[in-house]
Motif scaffolding. Structure first.
Motif, mmCIF file in Angstrom:
data_model
loop_
_atom_site.group_PDB
_atom_site.id
_atom_site.type_symbol
_atom_site.label_atom_id
_atom_site.label_comp_id
_atom_site.label_asym_id
_atom_site.label_seq_id
_atom_site.Cartn_x
_atom_site.Cartn_y
_atom_site.Cartn_z
ATOM 1 N N GLY A 203 0.816 -1.212 0.000
ATOM 2 C CA GLY A 203 0.000 0.000 0.000
ATOM 3 C C GLY A 203 0.841 1.249 0.000
ATOM 4 O O GLY A 203 0.510 2.243 -0.672
ATOM 5 N N LEU A 204 1.959 1.229 0.746
ATOM 6 C CA LEU A 204 2.836 2.401 0.783
ATOM 7 C C LEU A 204 3.461 2.663 -0.582
ATOM 8 O O LEU A 204 3.619 3.827 -0.989
ATOM 9 C CB LEU A 204 3.923 2.182 1.833
ATOM 10 N N VAL A 274 1.774 21.123 0.790
ATOM 11 C CA VAL A 274 0.932 21.041 1.985
ATOM 12 C C VAL A 274 -0.433 20.463 1.628
ATOM 13 O O VAL A 274 -0.976 19.598 2.344
ATOM 14 C CB VAL A 274 0.792 22.430 2.645
ATOM 15 N N ALA A 275 -1.013 20.928 0.513
ATOM 16 C CA ALA A 275 -2.320 20.426 0.091
ATOM 17 C C ALA A 275 -2.258 18.936 -0.246
ATOM 18 O O ALA A 275 -3.140 18.157 0.137
ATOM 19 C CB ALA A 275 -2.822 21.222 -1.108
ATOM 20 N N ILE A 276 -1.198 18.522 -0.953
ATOM 21 C CA ILE A 276 -1.052 17.106 -1.312
ATOM 22 C C ILE A 276 -0.837 16.259 -0.063
ATOM 23 O O ILE A 276 -1.386 15.152 0.051
ATOM 24 C CB ILE A 276 0.108 16.934 -2.310
ATOM 25 N N GLN A 277 -0.065 16.785 0.885
ATOM 26 C CA GLN A 277 0.132 16.056 2.133
ATOM 27 C C GLN A 277 -1.180 15.898 2.902
ATOM 28 O O GLN A 277 -1.453 14.842 3.489
ATOM 29 C CB GLN A 277 1.164 16.784 3.008
ATOM 30 N N PHE A 278 -2.013 16.929 2.881
ATOM 31 C CA PHE A 278 -3.322 16.845 3.539
ATOM 32 C C PHE A 278 -4.190 15.782 2.869
ATOM 33 O O PHE A 278 -4.839 14.969 3.544
ATOM 34 C CB PHE A 278 -4.015 18.208 3.480
ATOM 35 N N ILE A 279 -4.206 15.767 1.538
ATOM 36 C CA ILE A 279 -4.996 14.769 0.811
ATOM 37 C C ILE A 279 -4.452 13.367 1.079
ATOM 38 O O ILE A 279 -5.212 12.414 1.291
ATOM 39 C CB ILE A 279 -4.988 15.090 -0.695
ATOM 40 N N GLU A 280 -3.124 13.232 1.086
ATOM 41 C CA GLU A 280 -2.514 11.921 1.326
ATOM 42 C C GLU A 280 -2.829 11.399 2.719
ATOM 43 O O GLU A 280 -3.197 10.228 2.892
ATOM 44 C CB GLU A 280 -0.997 12.040 1.134
ATOM 45 N N GLY A 281 -2.706 12.265 3.728
ATOM 46 C CA GLY A 281 -2.911 11.816 5.100
ATOM 47 C C GLY A 281 -4.357 11.523 5.447
ATOM 48 O O GLY A 281 -4.629 10.660 6.291
ATOM 49 N N PRO A 286 -5.399 6.422 4.182
ATOM 50 C CA PRO A 286 -6.439 5.634 4.875
ATOM 51 C C PRO A 286 -7.216 4.705 3.951
ATOM 52 O O PRO A 286 -7.609 3.612 4.355
ATOM 53 C CB PRO A 286 -7.357 6.714 5.472
ATOM 54 N N TYR A 287 -7.422 5.119 2.687
ATOM 55 C CA TYR A 287 -8.197 4.284 1.760
ATOM 56 C C TYR A 287 -7.370 3.105 1.247
ATOM 57 O O TYR A 287 -7.884 1.989 1.115
ATOM 58 C CB TYR A 287 -8.674 5.127 0.578
ATOM 59 N N ILE A 288 -6.084 3.333 0.955
ATOM 60 C CA ILE A 288 -5.254 2.287 0.356
ATOM 61 C C ILE A 288 -4.628 1.386 1.419
ATOM 62 O O ILE A 288 -4.725 0.162 1.357
ATOM 63 C CB ILE A 288 -4.165 2.914 -0.540
ATOM 64 N N LYS A 292 -4.208 -1.396 8.467
ATOM 65 C CA LYS A 292 -3.295 -2.526 8.585
ATOM 66 C C LYS A 292 -2.266 -2.285 9.687
ATOM 67 O O LYS A 292 -1.847 -3.204 10.371
ATOM 68 C CB LYS A 292 -2.583 -2.765 7.237
ATOM 69 N N ILE A 293 -1.809 -1.035 9.824
ATOM 70 C CA ILE A 293 -0.920 -0.695 10.927
ATOM 71 C C ILE A 293 -1.675 0.280 11.801
ATOM 72 O O ILE A 293 -1.699 1.484 11.551
ATOM 73 C CB ILE A 293 0.403 -0.092 10.417
ATOM 74 N N SER A 294 -2.322 -0.240 12.824
ATOM 75 C CA SER A 294 -3.158 0.591 13.695
ATOM 76 C C SER A 294 -2.329 1.057 14.886
ATOM 77 O O SER A 294 -2.547 0.630 16.017
ATOM 78 C CB SER A 294 -4.389 -0.184 14.152
ATOM 79 N N ILE A 295 -1.324 1.897 14.614
ATOM 80 C CA ILE A 295 -0.478 2.467 15.646
ATOM 81 C C ILE A 295 -0.909 3.909 15.863
ATOM 82 O O ILE A 295 -1.050 4.671 14.898
ATOM 83 C CB ILE A 295 1.011 2.411 15.246
ATOM 84 N N ASN A 296 -1.128 4.286 17.122
ATOM 85 C CA ASN A 296 -1.554 5.664 17.358
ATOM 86 C C ASN A 296 -0.406 6.624 17.103
ATOM 87 O O ASN A 296 0.779 6.248 17.234
ATOM 88 C CB ASN A 296 -2.122 5.820 18.774
ATOM 89 N N PRO A 297 -0.701 7.856 16.702
ATOM 90 C CA PRO A 297 0.356 8.799 16.290
ATOM 91 C C PRO A 297 1.410 9.051 17.356
ATOM 92 O O PRO A 297 2.590 9.221 17.029
ATOM 93 C CB PRO A 297 -0.422 10.082 15.961
#
Length: 381
Positions: A203-204, A274-281, A286-288, A292-297
């Motif tokens: 996914g990454l 910044v906008a692309i990073q917001f969309i990615e995060g 989350p969609y892709i 799978k890695i449910s580690i809290n921030p």
């Protein structure tokens, strides 16, 4: 009256601290050995579906593994060739970039002089002294590090071959080590680790391709030179969570400041990233990748910092998948399950159950305290 002495707990805590200290020491001391091994394990999990598909089609194990590694190395070689060509082109125009960079730096120094009163000449002298000191102190160390990194990189394909070839042998070793009665639990842990690591890495990779494409399109729109290189370089730094994108955005921002007449191009690059990073995060990852890695921030940042302290950049890259593997092991152990819980992300049901428990404890007290308070008031009156 019997008083329980706290010495056993103190000794247990001291023993745990000693074990952790020795473990960290050996992790630092054996960095050159452990990092290639861990990278090989993760990459073997990533490419193992290719090997398994080839074996299902009747290809013997050794040719299947060799074909998988050759395909993987071919992809890496193609990427490295493109990166080398881009760097060679940038080196060809380096004198022009250096001249424009000096002009921009001089304007920045004049701004500092007008704002804070710093003398431009003193600023330039300090920068030159710092650069000379860094080159003299770390030049040989940098060359040694590059040589050691290349030597470790050559070992990774060899490790990958044996990881894929002896995969059943290692499982049998775990069965013998933990006992045949633990076979079912060991299989659950191994399958869960494989699922988490493979889906995360695959996914990454997809996320990096999408983010690299969006970065490249934004840089092409702004007419920034070497847009493809800078776009995918910033996307590759997603391997380092949270801070990788910040580091990757600095190069195209610097290129925009040096090559463009207006600083607004640099502002545009920063805004686009910044906008692309917001969309990615918030949408792409989350969609892709999903959960799978449910580690809290918080735990992810702590793991990132500790990985950087212990193993440098390699530790920062390995931090998230390694903490995910540790969480899987903790989740399948009754004694360590609380530690797996604290590594994961809290769910809304946890907060709701906590509130229900608090209400259940408070409400009876309120029902009891009401009559008692009334009786006390009556007696005082």
């Amino acid at each position: 009256m019997n008083v329980t002495k706290p010495y056993p707990n103190v000794l247990r805590i001291a023993a745990i601290m000693v074990v952790v200290t020795l473990g960290v020491y050996w992790m630092i001391y054996l960095r050159g050995f452990l990092v290639p091994i861990l990278v090989s394990i993760l990459l073997s999990i990533l490419v193992s579906p290719i090997t398994l598909q080839l074996e299902e089609k009747g290809v013997p194990r050794i040719p299947a593994i060799v074909a998988t590694i050759v395909l993987f190395l071919g992809l890496i070689a193609g990427i490295m060739y493109y990166v080398t060509m881009q760097i060679a082109e940038m080196i060809a125009i380096w004198p022009e970039l250096l001249r424009k960079g000096r002009e921009w730096l001089w304007e920045l120094q004049l701004m500092g002089y007008r704002t804070f009163g710093f003398q431009p000449n003193s600023q330039m002298n300090k920068l030159q002294e710092m650069s000379a000191a860094m080159l003299s102190d770390s030049g040989s160390a940098f060359l040694f590090r590059i040589t050691a990194t290349l030597a470790d990189a050559l070992l990774v394909p060899l490790y990958m071959f044996f990881m894929l070839y002896y995969r059943n042998f290692f499982c049998s070793f775990l069965y013998k080590l933990l006992g045949r009665e633990e076979k079912l639990r060991v299989n659950r842990i191994l399958f869960r680790i494989y699922d988490v690591v493979h889906n995360y890495l695959a996914g990454l990779f997809i996320v990096m391709v999408i983010v690299g494409s969006l970065n490249t399109i934004s840089l092409l729109v702004l007419n920034i030179e070497y847009a493809v290189f800078f776009g995918f370089f910033a996307a590759a730094l997603l391997l380092i969570p949270y801070i990788g994108v910040i580091i990757g955005s600095l190069l195209p921002i610097a290129m925009a400041l040096i090559t463009k007449d207006s600083p607004m191009y640099a502002v545009g690059v920063a805004g686009a990233f910044v906008a692309i990073q917001f969309i990615e995060g918030n949408f792409i990852t989350p969609y892709i990748v999903g959960s799978k890695i449910s580690i809290n921030p918080l735990m992810a940042i702590i793991a990132l910092v500790l990985g950087g302290i212990i193993w440098g950049v390699s530790g920062m890259v390995l931090a998230l998948p390694m903490i995910a593997i540790i969480k899987v092991v903790f989740d399948h152990s009754e004694r360590l399950k609380p530690f797996g819980f604290v590594l994961g992300e809290p769910s809304p049901s946890d907060n709701e159950s906590l509130l229900r428990e608090e209400d259940a404890e408070i409400r009876p007290k309120r029902r009891i305290q009401g009559p008692i308070a009334t009786q006390v008031i009556d007696e005082v009156a």
